[in-house]
Write an enzyme that holds these catalytic residues in place. Sequence first.
Site, PDB file in Angstrom:
ATOM      1  N   GLY A   8       0.830  -1.214   0.000  1.00  0.00           N
ATOM      2  CA  GLY A   8       0.000   0.000   0.000  1.00  0.00           C
ATOM      3  C   GLY A   8       0.856   1.250   0.000  1.00  0.00           C
ATOM      4  N   ALA A   9       1.806   1.274  -0.945  1.00  0.00           N
ATOM      5  CA  ALA A   9       2.766   2.395  -0.974  1.00  0.00           C
ATOM      6  C   ALA A   9       2.360   3.492  -1.961  1.00  0.00           C
ATOM      7  CB  ALA A   9       4.158   1.874  -1.312  1.00  0.00           C
ATOM      8  N   ASP A  59      -3.230  -6.743  -5.956  1.00  0.00           N
ATOM      9  CA  ASP A  59      -4.219  -6.543  -4.899  1.00  0.00           C
ATOM     10  C   ASP A  59      -3.909  -7.534  -3.766  1.00  0.00           C
ATOM     11  OD1 ASP A  59      -6.605  -6.654  -3.354  1.00  0.00           O
ATOM     12  OD2 ASP A  59      -7.786  -5.987  -5.069  1.00  0.00           O
ATOM     13  N   VAL A  60      -3.707  -7.046  -2.551  1.00  0.00           N
ATOM     14  CA  VAL A  60      -3.352  -7.953  -1.443  1.00  0.00           C
ATOM     15  C   VAL A  60      -4.469  -8.948  -1.111  1.00  0.00           C
ATOM     16  CG1 VAL A  60      -1.680  -6.379  -0.343  1.00  0.00           C
ATOM     17  CG2 VAL A  60      -4.081  -6.346   0.394  1.00  0.00           C
ATOM     18  N   ASN A  86       1.168  -2.464   5.489  1.00  0.00           N
ATOM     19  CA  ASN A  86       0.469  -1.178   5.636  1.00  0.00           C
ATOM     20  C   ASN A  86      -0.862  -1.133   4.879  1.00  0.00           C
ATOM     21  OD1 ASN A  86       0.349   1.949   5.846  1.00  0.00           O
ATOM     22  ND2 ASN A  86       0.393   1.547   3.641  1.00  0.00           N
ATOM     23  N   TYR A 152     -14.509  -2.045  11.021  1.00  0.00           N
ATOM     24  CA  TYR A 152     -13.122  -1.562  10.857  1.00  0.00           C
ATOM     25  C   TYR A 152     -12.348  -1.815  12.164  1.00  0.00           C
ATOM     26  CZ  TYR A 152      -9.036   1.394  10.320  1.00  0.00           C
ATOM     27  OH  TYR A 152      -7.731   1.847  10.264  1.00  0.00           O
TER      28      TYR A 152
HETATM   29  P1  NDP Z   1      -4.501   5.718   2.388  1.00  0.00           P
HETATM   30  O1  NDP Z   1      -5.878   5.497   1.880  1.00  0.00           O
HETATM   31  O2  NDP Z   1      -3.845   7.035   2.143  1.00  0.00           O
HETATM   32  O3  NDP Z   1      -3.537   4.541   1.880  1.00  0.00           O
HETATM   33  C1  NDP Z   1      -3.950   3.199   1.877  1.00  0.00           C
HETATM   34  C2  NDP Z   1      -2.991   2.379   1.027  1.00  0.00           C
HETATM   35  O4  NDP Z   1      -3.432   1.012   1.052  1.00  0.00           O
HETATM   36  C3  NDP Z   1      -2.969   2.822  -0.420  1.00  0.00           C
HETATM   37  O5  NDP Z   1      -1.638   2.829  -0.893  1.00  0.00           O
HETATM   38  C4  NDP Z   1      -3.778   1.750  -1.127  1.00  0.00           C
HETATM   39  O6  NDP Z   1      -3.260   1.564  -2.444  1.00  0.00           O
HETATM   40  C5  NDP Z   1      -3.463   0.522  -0.268  1.00  0.00           C
HETATM   41  N1  NDP Z   1      -4.472  -0.522  -0.432  1.00  0.00           N
HETATM   42  C6  NDP Z   1      -5.764  -0.481  -0.048  1.00  0.00           C
HETATM   43  N2  NDP Z   1      -6.392  -1.597  -0.425  1.00  0.00           N
HETATM   44  C7  NDP Z   1      -5.466  -2.366  -1.055  1.00  0.00           C
HETATM   45  C8  NDP Z   1      -5.502  -3.633  -1.692  1.00  0.00           C
HETATM   46  N3  NDP Z   1      -6.624  -4.366  -1.728  1.00  0.00           N
HETATM   47  N4  NDP Z   1      -4.366  -4.117  -2.258  1.00  0.00           N
HETATM   48  C9  NDP Z   1      -3.241  -3.387  -2.209  1.00  0.00           C
HETATM   49  N5  NDP Z   1      -3.134  -2.191  -1.629  1.00  0.00           N
HETATM   50  C10 NDP Z   1      -4.241  -1.683  -1.066  1.00  0.00           C
HETATM   51  O7  NDP Z   1      -4.592   5.473   3.970  1.00  0.00           O
HETATM   52  P2  NDP Z   1      -3.478   5.457   5.116  1.00  0.00           P
HETATM   53  O8  NDP Z   1      -2.136   5.740   4.578  1.00  0.00           O
HETATM   54  O9  NDP Z   1      -3.990   6.266   6.211  1.00  0.00           O
HETATM   55  O10 NDP Z   1      -3.591   3.934   5.563  1.00  0.00           O
HETATM   56  C11 NDP Z   1      -2.487   3.065   5.676  1.00  0.00           C
HETATM   57  C12 NDP Z   1      -2.737   2.112   6.837  1.00  0.00           C
HETATM   58  O11 NDP Z   1      -2.769   2.864   8.044  1.00  0.00           O
HETATM   59  C13 NDP Z   1      -4.054   1.346   6.764  1.00  0.00           C
HETATM   60  O12 NDP Z   1      -3.835   0.025   7.184  1.00  0.00           O
HETATM   61  C14 NDP Z   1      -4.944   2.093   7.757  1.00  0.00           C
HETATM   62  O13 NDP Z   1      -5.941   1.268   8.280  1.00  0.00           O
HETATM   63  C15 NDP Z   1      -3.918   2.469   8.790  1.00  0.00           C
HETATM   64  N6  NDP Z   1      -4.274   3.583   9.683  1.00  0.00           N
HETATM   65  C16 NDP Z   1      -4.638   4.798   9.175  1.00  0.00           C
HETATM   66  C17 NDP Z   1      -4.960   5.834  10.033  1.00  0.00           C
HETATM   67  C18 NDP Z   1      -5.466   7.152   9.550  1.00  0.00           C
HETATM   68  O14 NDP Z   1      -6.107   7.872  10.350  1.00  0.00           O
HETATM   69  N7  NDP Z   1      -5.188   7.559   8.314  1.00  0.00           N
HETATM   70  C19 NDP Z   1      -4.815   5.666  11.487  1.00  0.00           C
HETATM   71  C20 NDP Z   1      -4.484   4.351  11.899  1.00  0.00           C
HETATM   72  C21 NDP Z   1      -4.175   3.364  11.022  1.00  0.00           C
HETATM   73  P3  NDP Z   1      -4.160   1.331  -3.771  1.00  0.00           P
HETATM   74  O15 NDP Z   1      -5.476   1.987  -3.533  1.00  0.00           O
HETATM   75  O16 NDP Z   1      -3.343   1.949  -4.851  1.00  0.00           O
HETATM   76  O17 NDP Z   1      -4.229  -0.148  -3.862  1.00  0.00           O
HETATM   77  C1  8X3 Z   2      -7.789   5.035  11.557  1.00  0.00           C
HETATM   78  C2  8X3 Z   2      -7.874   5.971  12.708  1.00  0.00           C
HETATM   79  O1  8X3 Z   2      -9.436   6.753  14.571  1.00  0.00           O
HETATM   80  O2  8X3 Z   2     -10.326   6.697  12.324  1.00  0.00           O
HETATM   81  O3  8X3 Z   2      -7.429   3.759  11.950  1.00  0.00           O
HETATM   82  O4  8X3 Z   2      -9.933   4.661  13.491  1.00  0.00           O
HETATM   83  S1  8X3 Z   2      -9.471   6.012  13.293  1.00  0.00           S
END
Ligand code: NDP
Ligand code: 8X3
Length: 253
Positions: A8-9, A59-60, A86, A152
């Site tokens: 998910g980069a 896709d993971v 991630n 979630y």
């Molecule tokens: P973003 O939506 O900015 O990034 C999510 C990433 O995950 C994207 O690169 C997306 O890539 C990838 N992704 C999603 N689904 C798939 C899939 N099926 N296969 C491959 N890649 C996938 O969100 P964040 O950076 O915030 O999220 C990253 C992680 O951090 C997540 O696990 C989220 O739950 C966690 N998190 C986020 C918080 C927040 O408040 N933002 C707080 C706590 C945890 P693409 O769509 O190109 O596949």
């Molecule tokens: C994402 C942060 O607080 O929306 O995991 O659940 S929160």
Amino acid sequence: MKIAIVTGATTGIGKATALKLASLGYNVVITGRRKERLEELEAEIKNKSNVDVLALNFDVRNWDEVEKYLGELPEEWKAVDVLVNNAGLAVGFGPINEGNPKDWDTMIDTNIKGLLYVSKVVMQYMIERKKGHIINIASVAGKEVYYHGNVYCATKHAVDALSKAMRIDLLPHNIKVTNVAPGMADTEFSIVRYKGDKEKADRVYRGFEPLHAEDIADVIEFLVTRPEHVTINDILVMPTAQANTSHLIRKEE
Ligand code: NDP
Ligand code: 8X3
């Protein structure tokens, strides 16, 4: 040269982490579904850091793809030092009785099963070398359940449990496992959760300074630069304005 895989980069925390690890001298495997974004990131990393990049577009949630791309890494990429699990998302926000089973499937398949699929294949490289570090991006939602967060939160509790389980089962193989639990971070997370409704997504971060993706990348730098005999098992990282999932101070507008 060390090697790191970041799932998910294409944006958010994963992108910031890939850039950070590259700046530390890691050759990086970057993954995600949006091919163009991966190509842009590959170019950005190569422009900023003198490291190799392997961009894998899959896709993971798809076991066959995970096995094909990560299970058959080119020989020079097999000595994986760090895996950052991630890739993840929330879809929907509302009472559980009104939840959409398709949204539940997407979250469960990505956040739990996707993390397991990726870990299963990458662990094999680490087990062979008797070293490695798995970093699972969980959430404060994996520590507490909040209003309308139901499924979630359940998936992130599962990530928390899997971090603990991996730590026990991989102990004989000398593999470090760290659970990273961020609070609210201003990424594309809320746009995805609210299915493209930018107005709703923006409202989530109004009136306070949320975490930025780079803040989590900084934490990951700390995690991977500890000495060999030190592992950070679990780390909860919050915006200063947020005490927990129910106590957040927003400034008056
Ligand atoms: P973003 O939506 O900015 O990034 C999510 C990433 O995950 C994207 O690169 C997306 O890539 C990838 N992704 C999603 N689904 C798939 C899939 N099926 N296969 C491959 N890649 C996938 O969100 P964040 O950076 O915030 O999220 C990253 C992680 O951090 C997540 O696990 C989220 O739950 C966690 N998190 C986020 C918080 C927040 O408040 N933002 C707080 C706590 C945890 P693409 O769509 O190109 O596949
Ligand atoms: C994402 C942060 O607080 O929306 O995991 O659940 S929160």
